[in-house]
Design an enzyme around this catalytic site. Structure first.
Site, PDB file in Angstrom:
ATOM      1  N   GLU A  60      24.138  28.493  28.459  1.00 17.34           N
ATOM      2  CA  GLU A  60      24.662  28.186  27.122  1.00 17.34           C
ATOM      3  C   GLU A  60      24.730  29.409  26.224  1.00 17.34           C
ATOM      4  O   GLU A  60      25.719  29.606  25.511  1.00 17.34           O
ATOM      5  CB  GLU A  60      23.829  27.090  26.450  1.00 17.34           C
ATOM      6  CG  GLU A  60      24.154  25.671  26.912  1.00 17.34           C
ATOM      7  CD  GLU A  60      23.483  25.290  28.213  1.00 17.34           C
ATOM      8  OE1 GLU A  60      22.736  26.131  28.764  1.00 17.34           O
ATOM      9  OE2 GLU A  60      23.705  24.162  28.686  1.00 17.34           O
ATOM     10  N   HIS A 129      15.953  15.166  24.990  1.00 19.56           N
ATOM     11  CA  HIS A 129      17.374  14.818  25.099  1.00 19.56           C
ATOM     12  C   HIS A 129      17.825  13.844  23.995  1.00 19.56           C
ATOM     13  O   HIS A 129      18.821  13.157  24.160  1.00 19.56           O
ATOM     14  CB  HIS A 129      17.648  14.181  26.470  1.00 19.56           C
ATOM     15  CG  HIS A 129      17.803  15.171  27.582  1.00 19.56           C
ATOM     16  ND1 HIS A 129      16.856  16.116  27.884  1.00 19.56           N
ATOM     17  CD2 HIS A 129      18.815  15.376  28.473  1.00 19.56           C
ATOM     18  CE1 HIS A 129      17.267  16.839  28.918  1.00 19.56           C
ATOM     19  NE2 HIS A 129      18.451  16.410  29.286  1.00 19.56           N
TER      20      HIS A 129
HETATM   21  C1  LIG Z   1      20.013  24.176  29.147  1.00 20.16           C
HETATM   22  C2  LIG Z   1      20.555  22.965  29.816  1.00 20.16           C
HETATM   23  N1  LIG Z   1      21.882  22.861  30.019  1.00 20.16           N
HETATM   24  C3  LIG Z   1      22.409  21.772  30.630  1.00 20.16           C
HETATM   25  C4  LIG Z   1      21.592  20.760  31.049  1.00 20.16           C
HETATM   26  C5  LIG Z   1      22.193  19.550  31.736  1.00 20.16           C
HETATM   27  N2  LIG Z   1      21.858  19.582  33.158  1.00 20.16           N
HETATM   28  C6  LIG Z   1      20.772  18.942  33.614  1.00 20.16           C
HETATM   29  S1  LIG Z   1      20.529  19.211  35.223  1.00 20.16           S
HETATM   30  C7  LIG Z   1      21.912  20.159  35.366  1.00 20.16           C
HETATM   31  C8  LIG Z   1      22.260  20.745  36.702  1.00 20.16           C
HETATM   32  C9  LIG Z   1      21.135  21.531  37.257  1.00 20.16           C
HETATM   33  O1  LIG Z   1      21.375  21.947  38.548  1.00 20.16           O
HETATM   34  P1  LIG Z   1      20.286  22.727  39.403  1.00 20.16           P
HETATM   35  O2  LIG Z   1      19.578  23.710  38.538  1.00 20.16           O
HETATM   36  O3  LIG Z   1      20.957  23.259  40.594  1.00 20.16           O
HETATM   37  O4  LIG Z   1      19.197  21.642  39.794  1.00 20.16           O
HETATM   38  P2  LIG Z   1      19.374  20.258  40.546  1.00 20.16           P
HETATM   39  O5  LIG Z   1      19.740  19.264  39.504  1.00 20.16           O
HETATM   40  O6  LIG Z   1      20.419  20.431  41.585  1.00 20.16           O
HETATM   41  O7  LIG Z   1      18.038  19.935  41.111  1.00 20.16           O
HETATM   42  C10 LIG Z   1      22.544  20.256  34.137  1.00 20.16           C
HETATM   43  C11 LIG Z   1      23.792  20.998  33.890  1.00 20.16           C
HETATM   44  C12 LIG Z   1      20.212  20.884  30.789  1.00 20.16           C
HETATM   45  N3  LIG Z   1      19.349  19.917  31.127  1.00 20.16           N
HETATM   46  N4  LIG Z   1      19.717  21.991  30.195  1.00 20.16           N
END
Ligand SMILES: Cc1ncc(C[n+]2csc(CCOP(=O)(O)OP(=O)(O)O)c2C)c(N)n1
Lengths: 327, 330
Positions: A60, A129
């Site tokens: 972000e 959230h």
């Molecule tokens: C700073 C932030 N940006 C966006 C999100 C929304 N979000 C939650 S999980 C996620 C994807 C994360 O992917 P990864 O780090 O590969 O972990 P996984 O969910 O595959 O275990 C996103 C975009 C968030 N929680 N925090």
């Protein structure tokens, strides 16, 4: 008139503005191939391609800052935060760059950009959230802040925000993307800085915005059944405030209630209450009431969350209180 | 958390059966949670760990008293493997009074300090500096503990991650960062997140050691993780590890996961460590259907009891919402 969901109205606004001005682009997480976490940008990648509908990694601060830099260099970015909770990570870019660079450069740079996404509590997402950011983003100069609650306002104001030459914080709502309403065909703009009277009335002014709008209208209906005629003002722009609309209404009704999704300490609710106290004190027949979040971090449990969020009944009670209406 | 000393010797039958059961406990827990979600008993976001269980089980095995796990919102697996009560975990998902944190956190925010679960963190990357801070305290207090910090590959691209790793390297903190590369961040495959294939290329820049492998065999995973953990403990040498794994479900319950092919999912199913442990029991240790089923039945009973417990637990007391915002709020 066509009936659209808020998400569709927002999409039309983005689509029309991208069509109209090829400097406008959208950037954010999952805005392209996934068609948007809440499907606001559905179909735009297909229409405009990867240069103008830009999927980002989870970064972000990075993409908010890229937006600022691109805006300074002549583009008109729309930066989508999946939710404003994640904008906390990018706060520095908004506070110290977007909001300050025009002033710091002595007017050499304009920062025509929109930061948009859902704000405030959705449903059972717990504290990280469920945050209302209006008190953060209204708390410093150099930005305008908009909050919409109907498809009509969403489209008209987003188009104005995209065309505005300032950084705009544009609040939507996760739980309201599916809300439907009439949206006229063809182009229209709603000016930033103007409140809208969502329900005219004569006895009590209820001031609200965002997710507060539907519950306030419900409360106004309850009040009507009890013989109290409320005027409901949707602020739409939280910064700068439409002082005239607020004061005109309060001078007419002599009573004011603030009802909104946000914390009580500081923020827009406190600002409006302060405005009324200073500018309409002698017109008031009762102290200003505020109905908003409890001053606590949100819990996941359904009952705890429900208690922390204002209900139509609580707003009605506040209306009755300022009207000295015996219940 | 009694440490099973990882050895290079082939695990015996009981050990294979034990890890199989531990992995199965997580899977069955989450399958029941998934069902409860579709029944409306769970709300909000529910991110399942199905496919990645071996990592949580291997981790719990190698941890010593005082060691900590810090992880993401995809946190049920660690809770179960670290010995949190499945009933309390399920009650947390149900938003009930007897939940792991009294119903305030839900799926994304599990904490059980005494069990070594120092948090499920829901803002991507935000927990890495915190994990480094736990390790800073360990070094300061000389408590010999190691912090194991888990992140998705998607978290490799956000600022806090790098600041946390940088400080850990600079100050030689006893922390092991483990990337669970399940190939997708929500709908975004790794190749659209970064142009490097190997995420551990960043390790040398932070003066961390690194290791990287595909998680097929839980015993290999345990052994290699343990090596990094013991180096962190003895030499205060932080490490960055990338584990190649797969989540079989969508990102969360609301994600239909249309961005990947059936073939891809099937390919990974063959490598599923839970499936492989079962095959090993059958092929090497003479387990038949009945023997496997008897393990499964016991696990299903345990997890169904967790659901029943959660069902029976009352909602939190309304006054509970005012507790713990400040220390004064008791
Ligand atoms: C700073 C932030 N940006 C966006 C999100 C929304 N979000 C939650 S999980 C996620 C994807 C994360 O992917 P990864 O780090 O590969 O972990 P996984 O969910 O595959 O275990 C996103 C975009 C968030 N929680 N925090």
């Amino acid at each position: 008139m066509p009936i659209l969901q808020i998400r569709e109205a927002l999409r039309e606004a983005i689509d029309e503005e991208m069509e109209r001005d090829d400097r406008v682009f959208v950037m954010g997480e999952e805005v392209g191939y996934y068609n948007g976490a809440y499907k606001v940008t559905q179909g735009l990648l297909e229409k405009y391609g990867e240069q103008r509908v830009v999927d980002t990694p989870i970064a972000e601060a990075g993409f908010a800052g890229v937006g600022v830099g691109a805006a300074m260099a002549g583009l008109r970015p729309i930066i989508e935060f999946m939710t404003f909770n994640f904008s906390a990570v990018a706060f520095d870019q908004i506070l110290n760059n977007a909001a300050k660079l025009r002033h710091l450069s002595g007017g050499q740079f304009t920062i025509p950009m929109v930061f948009r996404g859902p704000n405030a509590a959705a449903h059972m997402l717990s504290s990280t959230h469920s945050q209302a950011f209006e008190s953060f983003y209204c708390g410093f100069p150099g930005v305008k802040v908009v909050s919409v609650a109907t498809p009509y306002d969403a489209k008209g104001l987003l188009k104005s925000a995209i065309r505005d030459d300032n950084p705009i914080i544009f609040f939507e709502s996760e739980v309201m993307y599916g809300v439907k309403g009439e949206v006229p065909e063809g182009e229209y703009l709603i000016p930033i800085g103007q409140a809208d009277i969502k329900r005219p009335g004569s006895q009590v002014t209820v001031i609200t915005w965002g997710q507060g709008v539907p519950i306030t209208l419900e409360a106004a209906k309850m009040a009507e059944e009890s013989g109290i005629d409320c005027e409901v003002i949707d602020l739409l722009t939280l910064r700068p405030l439409d002082r005239d609309a607020i004061l005109q209404s309060v001078k007419k009704t002599n009573r004011a209630v603030l009802a909104y999704h946000g914390w009580p300490y500081g923020g827009t609710g406190a600002e409006v209450a302060d405005l009324i106290a200073r500018e309409a004190f002698y017109d008031l027949d009762a102290p200003v009431e505020r109905v908003c979040y409890e001053d606590i971090n949100f819990s996941y449990a359904e009952n705890l969350e429900e208690l922390a969020i204002p209900s139509p009944k609580q707003i009605f009670d506040a209306i009755a209180k300022v009207a000295y209406h015996s219940l | 958390m009694t440490s099973t000393i990882p050895s290079t010797q082939a695990p015996d039958k009981d050990e294979v059966a034990r890890v199989f059961k531990e992995m199965l406990r997580i899977r069955r827990f989450e399958e029941l949670a998934s069902r409860a979600y579709t029944q409306g008993k769970i709300s909000g976001f529910l991110h399942l760990y199905i496919g990645q269980e071996a990592i949580a089980v291997a981790t719990a095995d190698l941890m010593k008293d005082g060691d900590r796990v810090v992880t993401t919102y995809r946190d049920h697996g660690f809770a179960i493997s670290l010995g949190c009560d499945p009933g309390a975990c399920m009650a947390e998902l149900f938003g009930k009074k007897d939940g792991l944190v009294g119903g305030v956190g839900g799926s994304m925010h599990f904490f059980d300090k005494d069990k070594g679960l120092w948090g499920g963190y829901a803002i991507v990357g935000g927990h890495l500096p915190v994990a480094a801070g736990h390790a800073f305290a360990s070094k300061y207090l000389k408590d010999d503990a190691v912090t194991l910090c888990f992140l998705g590959e998607g978290a490799m691209h956000i600022g806090a991650t790098h600041e946390g790793m940088h400080l850990a390297g600079l100050w030689k903190l006893p922390v092991v960062f483990v990337i669970e590369n399940n190939q997708y961040a929500m709908g975004t495959p790794l190749k659209r997140q970064t142009l490097v294939d190997d995420l551990t290329v960043r390790a040398p820049a932070y003066r961390m050691t690194s290791d990287r492998w595909e998680v097929n065999d839980i015993f290999e995973t345990r052994r290699r993780l343990a090596e990094a953990v013991e180096r962190a403990r003895k030499d205060h040498q932080p490490a960055l590890i990338e584990l190649l794994t797969y989540r079989f479900r969508g990102h969360s319950m609301s994600d239909p996961a249309k961005y990947r092919t059936k073939d891809e999912v099937e390919g990974w199913r063959k490598k599923d460590p839970l499936y492989r442990a079962e095959q090993r029991l059958r092929d090497d240790h003479g387990f038949d259907d009945e023997a496997i089923e008897s393990i499964d039945d016991a696990v299903v009973d345990e997890m169904q009891a967790a659901v029943d417990f959660a069902d029976a637990s009352p909602q939190p007391d309304p006054e509970h919402r005012f507790r713990h915002h400040l220390v004064e709020d008791v």
